[in-house]
Design an enzyme around this catalytic site. Sequence first.
Site, PDB file in Angstrom:
ATOM      1  N   THR A 106       0.803  -1.227   0.000  1.00  0.00           N
ATOM      2  CA  THR A 106       0.000   0.000   0.000  1.00  0.00           C
ATOM      3  C   THR A 106       0.836   1.279   0.000  1.00  0.00           C
ATOM      4  O   THR A 106       0.284   2.381   0.053  1.00  0.00           O
ATOM      5  CB  THR A 106      -0.924   0.012   1.232  1.00  0.00           C
ATOM      6  OG1 THR A 106      -0.133  -0.212   2.409  1.00  0.00           O
ATOM      7  CG2 THR A 106      -1.986  -1.070   1.123  1.00  0.00           C
ATOM      8  N   GLU A 107       2.149   1.152  -0.102  1.00  0.00           N
ATOM      9  CA  GLU A 107       3.018   2.322   0.010  1.00  0.00           C
ATOM     10  C   GLU A 107       2.672   3.414  -1.014  1.00  0.00           C
ATOM     11  O   GLU A 107       2.653   4.606  -0.677  1.00  0.00           O
ATOM     12  CB  GLU A 107       4.492   1.912  -0.156  1.00  0.00           C
ATOM     13  CG  GLU A 107       5.063   1.139   1.014  1.00  0.00           C
ATOM     14  CD  GLU A 107       4.858  -0.370   0.895  1.00  0.00           C
ATOM     15  OE1 GLU A 107       5.489  -1.107   1.670  1.00  0.00           O
ATOM     16  OE2 GLU A 107       4.066  -0.802   0.028  1.00  0.00           O
ATOM     17  N   VAL A 108       2.440   3.015  -2.278  1.00  0.00           N
ATOM     18  CA  VAL A 108       2.192   4.027  -3.314  1.00  0.00           C
ATOM     19  C   VAL A 108       0.959   4.866  -3.002  1.00  0.00           C
ATOM     20  O   VAL A 108       0.854   6.006  -3.450  1.00  0.00           O
ATOM     21  CB  VAL A 108       2.044   3.383  -4.710  1.00  0.00           C
ATOM     22  CG1 VAL A 108       3.373   2.858  -5.199  1.00  0.00           C
ATOM     23  CG2 VAL A 108       0.985   2.296  -4.716  1.00  0.00           C
ATOM     24  N   ARG A 109       0.045   4.320  -2.240  1.00  0.00           N
ATOM     25  CA  ARG A 109      -1.201   5.041  -1.960  1.00  0.00           C
ATOM     26  C   ARG A 109      -1.033   6.119  -0.890  1.00  0.00           C
ATOM     27  O   ARG A 109      -1.917   6.944  -0.718  1.00  0.00           O
ATOM     28  CB  ARG A 109      -2.298   4.050  -1.576  1.00  0.00           C
ATOM     29  CG  ARG A 109      -2.600   3.082  -2.717  1.00  0.00           C
ATOM     30  CD  ARG A 109      -3.878   2.325  -2.525  1.00  0.00           C
ATOM     31  NE  ARG A 109      -4.136   1.447  -3.661  1.00  0.00           N
ATOM     32  CZ  ARG A 109      -5.268   0.778  -3.847  1.00  0.00           C
ATOM     33  NH1 ARG A 109      -6.242   0.879  -2.957  1.00  0.00           N
ATOM     34  NH2 ARG A 109      -5.429   0.009  -4.911  1.00  0.00           N
ATOM     35  N   ILE A 110       0.080   6.109  -0.184  1.00  0.00           N
ATOM     36  CA  ILE A 110       0.345   7.186   0.773  1.00  0.00           C
ATOM     37  C   ILE A 110       1.552   8.023   0.350  1.00  0.00           C
ATOM     38  O   ILE A 110       2.060   8.821   1.135  1.00  0.00           O
ATOM     39  CB  ILE A 110       0.534   6.660   2.215  1.00  0.00           C
ATOM     40  CG1 ILE A 110       1.771   5.767   2.328  1.00  0.00           C
ATOM     41  CG2 ILE A 110      -0.720   5.956   2.710  1.00  0.00           C
ATOM     42  CD1 ILE A 110       2.199   5.501   3.763  1.00  0.00           C
TER      43      ILE A 110
END
Length: 244
Positions: A121-125
């Site tokens: 989920t890193e890209v989403r934050i």
Amino acid sequence: MTVVRRSYERGIATLTLDAPERRNALSAQLVGDLADALTECGKDGDVRAVVLTHTGNTFSAGADLRDPPPPDALVALLRQIVELPKPVVARVTGHVRAGGLGLLGACDIAVASQEATFAFTEVRIGVAPAVISLPLLPRLDPRALARYYLTGERFDAAEAARIGLVTVAGEDADDVLAPVLDGLRRSSPQGLAETKRLLTAKVLDIFDRDAADLSALSARLFSSAQAREGMTAFLERRDASWVR
């Protein structure tokens, strides 16, 4: 108060991540407690192998945004799992997100139940799966990894097994785990240590080559304006400003 519980049975040390109210997020304390527990297991001649598992419905939600560990501390923990002269086996019966997937990548064997779900989920934050790439890039299917790194999509245990994130998935994690532990108990300490050394040599080469650069990248991204917006949006349970 520790957030990593320890138990022992017939040569197998079990380390249980025990901060369910924080979804076993990788806080500075959890990373430190787990590193200490692994150090003790490495020194204990009675320990044949280590099982890493969790309480609650989440193995690990990734970095604790309220109390994140320094990137260097996470690098050191992942390397410690890879270098430990005893096999480390992940047992997953819940959700795994972001940095928690780095723990799975560092383990020698990982088993998961059908309830488990996974997402980078890193890209989403507004950041990237930088440090956790050290054990993941050399071990996972590159085309699948590109998809899940770039989209942040959730995927199930069967897909995690297909792409190499977990070794095997089944209806019940303990049923899947039983023959693995039996095999480890039947193996000699010397045989396990030297075989693990063979298996992890290329992964450790990646650590030697890239750890400093990826730690710096992680620190830079987490201090950026986009990351601040992404983390604030996550904590406020709203879409980030860039969502279309």
